[in-house]
Design a protein around this motif. Sequence first.
Motif: not given
Length: 248
Positions: A98-116
Amino acid sequence: MIHNLAPTNAPWFEHLTDSVRSLGEAAHEWKLASTAADLAYAHAERGDFHEGKVTGQPGPDATGWNARPVTRSPHARASFALRRAAMNHMHHLAGEYRHAAMLFASGAAWAIRAVHAGEQPALVVLAVDNTDRRDLVPGNTAVPAEIMDGYSEGAKLRAEHDRLTDCLYAGEVAEDIADQDYVADHEASQMHEAATVAEGLADAAYAYGLLAERALQYVLLGPKQTHRVLLAEQRACQEQTAAEGEAK
């Protein structure tokens, strides 16, 4: 498995892609381990104990209560101990997944927001806790609405994020009710229903992470094109310089 990472001198977006993928690989490993633990617990839960018994005979130095013989059912004791160990293992790995999946989800979303936002991060940036372990902490899983609107899989991305949000909210509801001093019958039923929904959090976060990871490549189309144009201009400049040198 050997993973082909971008070389050190690769452009920033290649390293960012590897950074997000590392979170996905970690979540996948915990997912596999959690599934195996579920199967191990199901195996340990099977019934049908062998009913044979064994007597434990204390030694001559035993006194009082300890001097009395004991009767044991070895298979039953082993089965109960294995169930307890398998259950603890299952809960532990479920939490890690659960923890690793949330890190994956939030990490990918962070990358999208940063590039955007026009940034050029080479690595995903997440918070860490204040313990000695310095564990990573999951963050915001949202992505800009315009990304979802313009992306071909935007509807899927939005649906998975809604599912993830529902699981998070259900978990909060279940915890709030469980923390009450008194839980009415209807609240107990509501808590059970919410807890059932919250159990899907890890899978929802992992599925969202996979979609967000693909959406990152959509967001990176612009920077990649800019990089290609820059390289072409640099090559043209080098060729012109070389030609002028030969003419002299």
